[in-house]
Design an enzyme around this catalytic site. Structure first.
Site, PDB file in Angstrom:
ATOM      1  N   ASN A  95       0.871  -1.182   0.000  1.00  0.00           N
ATOM      2  CA  ASN A  95       0.000   0.000   0.000  1.00  0.00           C
ATOM      3  C   ASN A  95       0.908   1.231   0.000  1.00  0.00           C
ATOM      4  O   ASN A  95       1.425   1.625   1.036  1.00  0.00           O
ATOM      5  CB  ASN A  95      -0.899  -0.025   1.246  1.00  0.00           C
ATOM      6  CG  ASN A  95      -1.762   1.211   1.365  1.00  0.00           C
ATOM      7  OD1 ASN A  95      -1.814   2.029   0.441  1.00  0.00           O
ATOM      8  ND2 ASN A  95      -2.434   1.362   2.495  1.00  0.00           N
ATOM      9  N   TRP A  96       1.060   1.797  -1.187  1.00  0.00           N
ATOM     10  CA  TRP A  96       2.011   2.926  -1.338  1.00  0.00           C
ATOM     11  C   TRP A  96       1.425   4.266  -0.907  1.00  0.00           C
ATOM     12  O   TRP A  96       2.076   5.302  -1.039  1.00  0.00           O
ATOM     13  CB  TRP A  96       2.519   2.984  -2.781  1.00  0.00           C
ATOM     14  CG  TRP A  96       3.635   2.020  -3.051  1.00  0.00           C
ATOM     15  CD1 TRP A  96       4.237   1.195  -2.139  1.00  0.00           C
ATOM     16  CD2 TRP A  96       4.305   1.797  -4.291  1.00  0.00           C
ATOM     17  NE1 TRP A  96       5.235   0.463  -2.731  1.00  0.00           N
ATOM     18  CE2 TRP A  96       5.295   0.819  -4.068  1.00  0.00           C
ATOM     19  CE3 TRP A  96       4.166   2.315  -5.574  1.00  0.00           C
ATOM     20  CZ2 TRP A  96       6.142   0.354  -5.071  1.00  0.00           C
ATOM     21  CZ3 TRP A  96       5.005   1.857  -6.583  1.00  0.00           C
ATOM     22  CH2 TRP A  96       5.981   0.885  -6.334  1.00  0.00           C
ATOM     23  N   LYS A  97       0.191   4.239  -0.454  1.00  0.00           N
ATOM     24  CA  LYS A  97      -0.450   5.461   0.068  1.00  0.00           C
ATOM     25  C   LYS A  97      -0.176   6.651  -0.866  1.00  0.00           C
ATOM     26  O   LYS A  97      -0.267   6.506  -2.075  1.00  0.00           O
ATOM     27  CB  LYS A  97       0.016   5.709   1.500  1.00  0.00           C
ATOM     28  CG  LYS A  97      -0.177   4.459   2.381  1.00  0.00           C
ATOM     29  CD  LYS A  97      -0.103   4.709   3.848  1.00  0.00           C
ATOM     30  CE  LYS A  97      -0.297   3.413   4.600  1.00  0.00           C
ATOM     31  NZ  LYS A  97      -0.472   3.565   6.027  1.00  0.00           N
ATOM     32  N   GLU A 150      -7.370   5.052   7.247  1.00  0.00           N
ATOM     33  CA  GLU A 150      -7.046   6.437   6.889  1.00  0.00           C
ATOM     34  C   GLU A 150      -8.182   7.063   6.078  1.00  0.00           C
ATOM     35  O   GLU A 150      -8.431   8.266   6.181  1.00  0.00           O
ATOM     36  CB  GLU A 150      -5.708   6.491   6.120  1.00  0.00           C
ATOM     37  CG  GLU A 150      -4.534   6.262   7.067  1.00  0.00           C
ATOM     38  CD  GLU A 150      -3.291   5.683   6.416  1.00  0.00           C
ATOM     39  OE1 GLU A 150      -3.212   5.623   5.178  1.00  0.00           O
ATOM     40  OE2 GLU A 150      -2.394   5.270   7.184  1.00  0.00           O
ATOM     41  N   SER A 190       2.406  -1.824  10.671  1.00  0.00           N
ATOM     42  CA  SER A 190       3.832  -1.822  11.019  1.00  0.00           C
ATOM     43  C   SER A 190       4.537  -3.149  10.744  1.00  0.00           C
ATOM     44  O   SER A 190       5.430  -3.562  11.488  1.00  0.00           O
ATOM     45  CB  SER A 190       4.016  -1.405  12.483  1.00  0.00           C
ATOM     46  OG  SER A 190       3.560  -0.092  12.678  1.00  0.00           O
ATOM     47  N   GLY A 217       1.352   2.533  10.963  1.00  0.00           N
ATOM     48  CA  GLY A 217       2.318   3.627  10.918  1.00  0.00           C
ATOM     49  C   GLY A 217       2.922   3.998  12.262  1.00  0.00           C
ATOM     50  O   GLY A 217       3.624   4.997  12.377  1.00  0.00           O
TER      51      GLY A 217
HETATM   52  P1  PGA Z   1       2.131   0.583   7.860  1.00  0.00           P
HETATM   53  O1  PGA Z   1       0.753   0.768   7.100  1.00  0.00           O
HETATM   54  O2  PGA Z   1       2.729  -0.714   7.379  1.00  0.00           O
HETATM   55  O3  PGA Z   1       2.927   1.772   7.510  1.00  0.00           O
HETATM   56  O4  PGA Z   1       1.794   0.508   9.330  1.00  0.00           O
HETATM   57  C1  PGA Z   1      -0.093  -0.322   6.850  1.00  0.00           C
HETATM   58  C2  PGA Z   1      -1.313   0.125   6.135  1.00  0.00           C
HETATM   59  O5  PGA Z   1      -1.755   1.260   6.356  1.00  0.00           O
HETATM   60  O6  PGA Z   1      -1.880  -0.608   5.327  1.00  0.00           O
END
Ligand code: PGA
Length: 245
Positions: free
Chosen positions: A10-12, A95, A208, A170
């Site tokens: 998931n590159w957001k 999110e 994470s 995160g």
């Molecule tokens: P993260 O994000 O690995 O940075 O905790 C995971 C996600 O939001 O899918």
């Protein structure tokens, strides 16, 4: 589909063309044949074509409009994603629930559009820290799943559920192995009520995940893979995570 496991990046809103190109320059030097899982990249929609044109990969979207088509400025329809060869779509990410006010009603509309387009949904669910502290995990997950599956009849379709505790995303605070095992069992017991076929449901953990903790999480019985955020933009870390599956 390779086997039952998935490693989803998931590159957001992290990447641009230059960093994507650098990522694949490095990532493609690794021995990708060693990988036994289905590795899926979910860039921003604006980069879908750019990364699929240059790389032979499984493609996912981070979002889709809950409208089918029409006068909806700034939205991307499921049909448009299909045109870009997207085969997976993330919905219900915390999110988006938090920053874009997405509720279960909207997520359900998206889920149905995705399923009807033969794209595989990656439905994110998970509790906030205060819910866990107050012993409300089961109630929260029950509600998040109920609103999606209550009228769902098409039990031959495959889909992915990503359990992502909000407090873990995160934050560097990965849920421990027992918590993941127990919570995945809770999720399995909830979805049993909706006469869905177990073999069509894949249960991922997200929050994470990194190259240090991936191995122990991958060994949990009821974990079918990962949804990875920040560690997925580092080619070597993401490659190492995917090899644990
Ligand atoms: P993260 O994000 O690995 O940075 O905790 C995971 C996600 O939001 O899918």
């Amino acid at each position: 589909m390779k086997n039952r496991t998935f490693c989803v990046a998931n590159w957001k809103m992290y990447m641009n063309k230059k960093s994507i190109s650098d990522f694949f320059k490095e990532y493609n030097t690794y021995n990708l044949n060693k990988n036994n899982s289905n590795v899926i990249f979910c860039p921003s929609n604006i980069h879908l074509e750019y990364i699929s044109k240059n790389n032979n990969i499984l493609l996912g979207s981070q979002n889709v409009s809950h409208f089918k088509n029409g006068a909806y400025t700034g939205q991307t329809s499921i049909e448009m994603l299909k045109n870009q060869n997207v085969s997976y779509c993330i919905i219900g990410h915390s999110e988006r629930r938090e920053f874009c006010n997405e509720d279960n009603w909207k997520i359900k509309l998206k889920f149905d559009l995705i399923i009807n387009s033969n794209i595989i949904p990656i439905l994110c669910i998970g509790e906030k820290l205060k819910d866990r502290q107050n012993g409300k995990v089961k109630n929260i997950l029950e509600k998040q799943l109920h609103d999606i599956f209550i009228n769902f009849k098409d039990n031959n379709k495959k889909f992915i559920i990503a359990y992502e505790p909000v407090w873990s995303i995160g934050s560097g605070k990965t849920a421990n192995v027992n918590t993941i095992f127990e919570t995945h069992n809770i999720i399995k017991s909830i979805i049993k009520k909706y006469s869905l076929k177990n073999e069509n449901i894949y249960l991922l953990y997200g929050g994470s995940v990194n190259e240090k903790n991936a191995k122990s999480i991958s060994e949990i019985d009821n974990v079918d893979g990962f949804l990875v955020g920040s560690a997925s933009i580092k080619p070597l870390s993401f490659y190492k995570i995917s090899l644990t599956l």
